[in-house]
Design a protein around this motif. Sequence first.
Motif, PDB file in Angstrom:
ATOM      1  N   PRO A 405       1.132  -1.143  -0.213  1.00 28.82           N
ATOM      2  CA  PRO A 405      -0.033  -0.354   0.232  1.00 28.82           C
ATOM      3  C   PRO A 405       1.035   1.381   0.268  1.00 28.82           C
ATOM      4  N   ARG A 406       0.497   2.057  -0.664  1.00 35.27           N
ATOM      5  CA  ARG A 406       1.386   3.382  -0.753  1.00 35.27           C
ATOM      6  C   ARG A 406       0.223   4.811  -0.349  1.00 35.27           C
ATOM      7  N   ILE A 407       1.244   5.751   0.309  1.00 30.50           N
ATOM      8  CA  ILE A 407       0.287   6.563   0.617  1.00 30.50           C
ATOM      9  C   ILE A 407       1.294   8.065   0.853  1.00 30.50           C
ATOM     10  N   LEU A 408       0.659   9.087   0.731  1.00 28.37           N
ATOM     11  CA  LEU A 408       1.743  10.684   0.704  1.00 28.37           C
ATOM     12  C   LEU A 408       2.010  11.482   2.289  1.00 28.37           C
ATOM     13  N   ASN A 409       1.999  10.204   3.383  1.00 34.70           N
ATOM     14  CA  ASN A 409       2.229  10.761   4.606  1.00 34.70           C
ATOM     15  C   ASN A 409       3.410  10.054   5.229  1.00 34.70           C
ATOM     16  N   TRP A 410       4.305  11.020   5.439  1.00 34.22           N
ATOM     17  CA  TRP A 410       5.430  10.508   5.756  1.00 34.22           C
ATOM     18  C   TRP A 410       5.460  10.160   6.836  1.00 34.22           C
ATOM     19  N   ASP A 411       4.583  10.141   8.035  1.00 32.51           N
ATOM     20  CA  ASP A 411       4.413  10.069   9.557  1.00 32.51           C
ATOM     21  C   ASP A 411       3.741   9.081   9.826  1.00 32.51           C
ATOM     22  N   LEU A 412       2.994   8.430   9.081  1.00 30.57           N
ATOM     23  CA  LEU A 412       2.530   7.685   8.879  1.00 30.57           C
ATOM     24  C   LEU A 412       2.861   6.204   8.449  1.00 30.57           C
ATOM     25  N   CYS A 433      -4.398  -1.577   6.147  1.00 29.21           N
ATOM     26  CA  CYS A 433      -5.720   0.173   6.710  1.00 29.21           C
ATOM     27  C   CYS A 433      -4.725   1.049   6.114  1.00 29.21           C
ATOM     28  N   THR A 434      -5.602   1.660   5.773  1.00 26.01           N
ATOM     29  CA  THR A 434      -3.858   2.821   5.336  1.00 26.01           C
ATOM     30  C   THR A 434      -4.392   4.373   6.445  1.00 26.01           C
ATOM     31  N   ASN A 435      -5.752   4.061   6.787  1.00 24.30           N
ATOM     32  CA  ASN A 435      -6.751   5.192   7.609  1.00 24.30           C
ATOM     33  C   ASN A 435      -5.281   5.604   8.637  1.00 24.30           C
ATOM     34  N   LEU A 439      -4.812   3.758  12.187  1.00 22.31           N
ATOM     35  CA  LEU A 439      -3.567   2.802  12.548  1.00 22.31           C
ATOM     36  C   LEU A 439      -2.691   3.177  13.323  1.00 22.31           C
ATOM     37  N   ARG A 440      -2.788   4.277  14.117  1.00 22.99           N
ATOM     38  CA  ARG A 440      -2.295   4.969  15.617  1.00 22.99           C
ATOM     39  C   ARG A 440      -3.150   4.299  17.154  1.00 22.99           C
ATOM     40  N   THR A 441      -5.062   4.080  16.361  1.00 28.99           N
ATOM     41  CA  THR A 441      -5.456   3.791  17.391  1.00 28.99           C
ATOM     42  C   THR A 441      -5.443   2.479  17.703  1.00 28.99           C
ATOM     43  N   LYS A 442      -5.052   1.913  16.587  1.00 41.35           N
ATOM     44  CA  LYS A 442      -4.254   0.220  17.177  1.00 41.35           C
ATOM     45  C   LYS A 442      -3.360   0.382  17.187  1.00 41.35           C
ATOM     46  N   PHE A 443      -1.838   0.537  16.702  1.00 44.48           N
ATOM     47  CA  PHE A 443      -1.157   0.813  17.735  1.00 44.48           C
ATOM     48  C   PHE A 443      -1.014   0.439  18.667  1.00 44.48           C
TER      49      PHE A 443
END
Length: 471
Positions: A405-412, A433-435, A439-443
Amino acid sequence: MECLFHGDMQLSDKALNAYIHCIRGEEHLLHREGGKVFLENTFISSLLKRDGDPKVFLPMNIEDFHWYLAVLNAKKSELKGLERQIKLAAKHKELYQGKWSNLDVASWPVIEKITTQMQTDGVSCGLWMINYMEYWTGSSLSDNVTQDDITMFRFKLPAILWDSRLNTKKGHQNLDHNMDEDGESSSDVQIIDTPLTSTNTQELMFVLCTYIMGIDNDKYLKKHWIQSTKPYPISLSLQKLKDILDVNKPMDTDCFNMVVRMIACNDVLFLLEDKFHYMDLQFCSITKFGRDPRLRAKPDINMLAKLLECWPDMEYDVSDCKQILLPFSFMGHFTLYVLNMDTRSIYIMDSMPIPSWFKGDHPSMHYIHNIHYIANNMNAAMELANPTWKDDIYMWRRLVPTWVPRILNWDLSGFLVINFMHDWNGIRLPCICTNGNDLRTKFLVELLKYKDNESKDNIPEEIQEIIRHIR
């Protein structure tokens, strides 16, 4: 409520009305500059059939696309728009003439009080609108609200609605603030006492996040909530856990290494026939990648070889492992390199797209500097850890899978790499999931569920109870 649990969804009118209903119940919010106000909900078919309030706060919607707030001031015959495009029909009857002296609303002047763009995304207009409704004094906003505040408000809103005294579905739990050891409240958010009445995972996760984001006591934030001393000490303070939910912050190294430890020491993996060896960011730390080579000391090969030893309570030898999963981080950008010993292949899993300026013959050439650095150090470490090693990783086949999966958000990138490591089956990745919020909540939840946590007693019992109910 579903719209509140997804950062990429607009709020429904039902969610907006629920919060408007809550702030209607606060007496101090019904009195602003110039007198009493009426807070209208989104059902405004009879919006001007109110005869007791000289000001009416109106939620307005443009074709189910955009929310904004309009304030009608009957005393000044003035319509205050907090955004453009305000058009109201002038058919109003049965209004009390003492306060509504001019019923020709269409003739009232439109005064734009906020002329600069404050919303920077495409989905939070409803959240902005109800914040305007709450903080508009009659002449200005009583609080300086930013897009970051609005993003965090989305986390808090489900708990606010659930915790409201007007919520008839909640039951009759006794609510109390969590107190720290000095008797001070660690948070401005209330947590329900056990037993919990809800078993909805998303609802519980957002209550958990709301609690943590609401803590602002500096002393309390320094407490270690998660700790592990094997194979080397890692301690995570409450502040680090809170930062996980900050959309503007990248993955923390200690948090990442802790979760790698959790993955590597999973008893289920021990039963698998094909063994994987999981490495953490100690490799990057020991080799000091990114520093000027002229200032960089030669890495300690013994320390690197130690990274290839089996994890605590797991019995295997690196020579028996089919694959080695090596995460790599530079300036907050995370990439996963999977070394397949059987096929002599390197899988490169990067959530960031290869930049358009890259003109190499093969996508893997974009990573050639990293591969060269990894190969040199891993070859030396493998020779020490496995005396039979005679290979050169740099000469292996390199693959950049298109299904990553590719995203543009470096911080993720760090959060995605952890998912890559957890979900990798040796062949390919499942759908991931890339949301960012998810991602943050699950982590965060996975960290708090760590069964070998040596600082578990520092976590409030209310939080532990919520964690136990999250599946």
